[in-house]
Design a protein around this motif. Structure first.
Motif, short mmCIF file in Angstrom:
data_model
loop_
_atom_site.label_atom_id
_atom_site.label_comp_id
_atom_site.label_asym_id
_atom_site.label_seq_id
_atom_site.Cartn_x
_atom_site.Cartn_y
_atom_site.Cartn_z
N ARG A 44 0.83 -1.21 0.00
CA ARG A 44 0.00 0.00 0.00
C ARG A 44 0.86 1.25 0.00
NH1 ARG A 44 -5.15 1.58 1.74
NH2 ARG A 44 -5.36 3.79 1.18
N ARG A 45 1.95 1.23 0.77
CA ARG A 45 2.82 2.41 0.80
C ARG A 45 3.49 2.63 -0.56
NH1 ARG A 45 7.35 5.06 1.44
NH2 ARG A 45 7.57 6.56 3.16
N GLU A 46 3.90 1.55 -1.19
CA GLU A 46 4.50 1.68 -2.52
C GLU A 46 3.50 2.24 -3.51
OE1 GLU A 46 6.81 -1.13 -5.83
OE2 GLU A 46 6.07 -1.96 -3.92
N HIS A 47 2.26 1.80 -3.42
CA HIS A 47 1.22 2.31 -4.32
C HIS A 47 0.95 3.79 -4.05
CE1 HIS A 47 -2.52 2.62 -6.57
NE2 HIS A 47 -3.13 3.04 -5.47
N GLU A 48 0.86 4.16 -2.78
CA GLU A 48 0.61 5.56 -2.43
C GLU A 48 1.76 6.46 -2.89
OE1 GLU A 48 -2.07 6.91 -1.28
OE2 GLU A 48 -3.18 5.03 -1.03
N VAL B 260 1.29 7.01 -6.58
CA VAL B 260 0.18 7.92 -6.84
C VAL B 260 0.54 9.35 -6.47
CG1 VAL B 260 -2.20 8.49 -6.18
CG2 VAL B 260 -1.55 6.11 -6.59
N GLY B 261 1.23 9.51 -5.35
CA GLY B 261 1.60 10.85 -4.90
C GLY B 261 2.94 11.34 -5.39
N LYS B 262 3.41 10.77 -6.46
CA LYS B 262 4.70 11.19 -7.01
C LYS B 262 4.68 12.65 -7.42
CE LYS B 262 8.20 9.64 -10.29
NZ LYS B 262 8.53 8.66 -11.38
N LEU B 263 3.53 13.13 -7.88
CA LEU B 263 3.40 14.53 -8.28
C LEU B 263 3.58 15.45 -7.09
CD1 LEU B 263 2.73 16.61 -10.47
CD2 LEU B 263 0.31 16.29 -9.92
N PHE B 264 3.05 15.09 -5.91
CA PHE B 264 3.22 15.91 -4.72
C PHE B 264 4.69 15.99 -4.31
CE2 PHE B 264 -1.18 14.29 -4.21
CZ PHE B 264 -1.84 15.50 -4.25
N ILE B 265 5.40 14.88 -4.44
CA ILE B 265 6.81 14.87 -4.06
C ILE B 265 7.63 15.76 -5.00
CG2 ILE B 265 8.83 13.39 -3.76
CD1 ILE B 265 6.97 11.11 -3.08
N GLU B 266 7.33 15.69 -6.29
CA GLU B 266 8.07 16.53 -7.25
C GLU B 266 7.79 18.01 -7.03
OE1 GLU B 266 6.93 15.10 -11.05
OE2 GLU B 266 8.12 13.24 -10.93
N ARG B 267 6.55 18.33 -6.70
CA ARG B 267 6.23 19.74 -6.44
C ARG B 267 6.91 20.24 -5.17
NH1 ARG B 267 -0.24 20.66 -7.69
NH2 ARG B 267 -0.13 20.38 -9.96
N ALA B 268 7.01 19.37 -4.16
CA ALA B 268 7.64 19.79 -2.91
C ALA B 268 9.13 20.04 -3.09
CB ALA B 268 7.42 18.73 -1.83
N GLN B 269 9.77 19.34 -4.05
CA GLN B 269 11.19 19.53 -4.29
C GLN B 269 11.48 20.76 -5.15
OE1 GLN B 269 12.44 15.83 -6.01
NE2 GLN B 269 12.36 14.71 -4.05
N PHE C 45 -1.10 13.94 2.11
CA PHE C 45 -0.29 12.87 1.53
C PHE C 45 0.81 12.42 2.49
CE2 PHE C 45 3.64 11.92 -0.85
CZ PHE C 45 3.26 10.71 -1.40
N CYS C 46 1.51 13.37 3.10
CA CYS C 46 2.57 13.04 4.06
C CYS C 46 2.01 12.36 5.31
CB CYS C 46 3.34 14.30 4.45
SG CYS C 46 4.29 15.04 3.10
N LEU C 47 0.84 12.81 5.75
CA LEU C 47 0.21 12.19 6.92
C LEU C 47 -0.17 10.74 6.64
CD1 LEU C 47 -0.86 12.51 9.79
CD2 LEU C 47 -3.02 13.35 8.82
#
Length: 363
Positions: A305-309, A312-321, A339-341
């Motif tokens: 589930r964590r790998e799937h999340e 899915v949230g790869k866009l949030f990680i790229e925006r945060a960087q 997403f982080c929570l």
């Protein structure tokens, strides 16, 4: 800046050196090199292969080596003797698991007997840490003093008699603690932790907690009663002080989860429900294996589930960087926080399941 990178490398080397000195990281043994002139035995069916001589000498111009790290290892006598450049290291998993076991066993003893013996958990943990680093399970008071936390030693020092006298008094008091037995007195000044009885109690507690969380308090009570022997549902309901109807419903759920077993005793040659007796029971080893399998499956699904999340949230990680105007939007910040929570909750759940598996298997 170069100075900051140099300081960071030195901090990493210092931390690694402490792990080596503490024994958590050990040098891997060298591989045995077979002699070229060694004769084959009569059991060698395969044809001899051509041997190739390998150059195992370290290359000075190896591009994978960091020059700054090599300089630190060569010019500091402290690192030079402890961390050879050509050494291969590995994690000392046995020592690591023993220290983890000492921590969790200390928590259990503090909860069980902390009201009788002050700092009981810290004393047991200190003794187990000493035994983990030595080859013997027997210890003396002076052996475990360096592993006891300073606040505990300061509290012992304030009492009349001094540190050693009060420590010996505390370990003698732990010898009288039961359910489970904590310390066994070997001689006048030597003691031994009853680690097998404590870990068995810890596994039983983990098992009971999982049954309670999955099927309720009545189910945990039923399982604890059935561990003593096989019983009929009527007698079991009487001992558990639960109505017979509720007891049968709980037994059905436990049987479907494969936590309990059912045996049928027939008084006639042919099967007849009217002339048969049904007994319920628990096999502790089988129950522990089933629960371990359930926990391992849950941990596997949490990781998936964590790998799937994360995907899915790869866009949030790229925006945060990235530093741009999109991160200033309130909606993006709230989405990224959710997403982080969610990832943090999955990490906490995976950590708890991993600790449960260690209690069931490694300890």
């Amino acid at each position: 800046p170069k100075n900051e990178k140099y300081t960071a490398r030195q901090s990493v080397l210092e931390a690694f050196c402490r792990l080596v000195n503490a024994g958590f990281v050990e040098r891997a043994p060298e591989l045995a090199i077979q002699d070229d002139d060694e004769e084959e035995t009569e059991f060698d069916a395969a044809p001899p292969r051509k041997r190739v001589r390998l150059d195992v000498e370290p290359q000075a111009d190896d591009k994978e080596e960091d020059p700054a790290v090599v300089a630190l290892l060569q010019h500091h006598a402290h690192y030079k003797t402890t961390l050879p450049i050509d050494a291969v290291w590995r994690i000392n998993t046995n020592l690591l698991y023993r220290h983890l076991r000492a921590f969790y066993v200390g928590k259990l003893i503090a909860e069980r007997h902390g009201h009788r013996v002050q700092s009981a958990g810290s004393l047991v943990t200190a003794a187990l840490k000493y035994c983990a680093a030595s080859t013997s399970n027997i210890f003396t008071i002076s052996d475990v003093t360096k592993n006891i936390p300073k606040p505990v030693l300061q509290n012992m020092e304030k009492k009349s008699g001094g540190i050693l006298f009060n420590l010996q008094k505390s370990y003698q008091a732990l010898c009288d603690c039961t359910n489970p037995d904590v310390v066994h007195r070997v001689s006048d000044d030597q003691y031994e932790i009853c680690i097998h009885k404590i870990t068995a109690c810890l596994r039983d507690r983990v098992t009971s907690t999982i049954v309670h969380d999955r099927h309720g308090e009545v189910a945990a009570r039923v399982v604890s009663i059935l561990e003593k022997g096989f019983l009929e549902s009527e007698k079991l309901a009487e001992l558990a002080m639960v109505p017979l109807k509720d007891t049968r419903e709980v037994l059905h759920h436990l049987y479907r989860s494969r936590y309990i077993e059912l045996q049928m005793l027939s008084s006639s040659r042919h099967y007849s429900p009217a002339h048969s007796t049904y007994l319920w029971g628990v096999d502790p080893n089988k129950l522990r294996d089933v629960i371990t399998n359930h926990v391992a499956t849950a941990l596997y699904k949490i990781r998936l589930r964590r790998e799937h999340e994360t995907q899915v949230g790869k866009l949030f990680i790229e925006r945060a960087q990235q530093v741009n105007d999109e991160n200033d939007l309130e909606s993006d910040k709230l989405s990224y926080q959710k997403f982080c929570l969610g990832l943090e909750r999955l990490d906490v759940a995976a950590l708890q399941l991993d600790e449960t598996l260690m209690g069931l298997m490694e300890f």
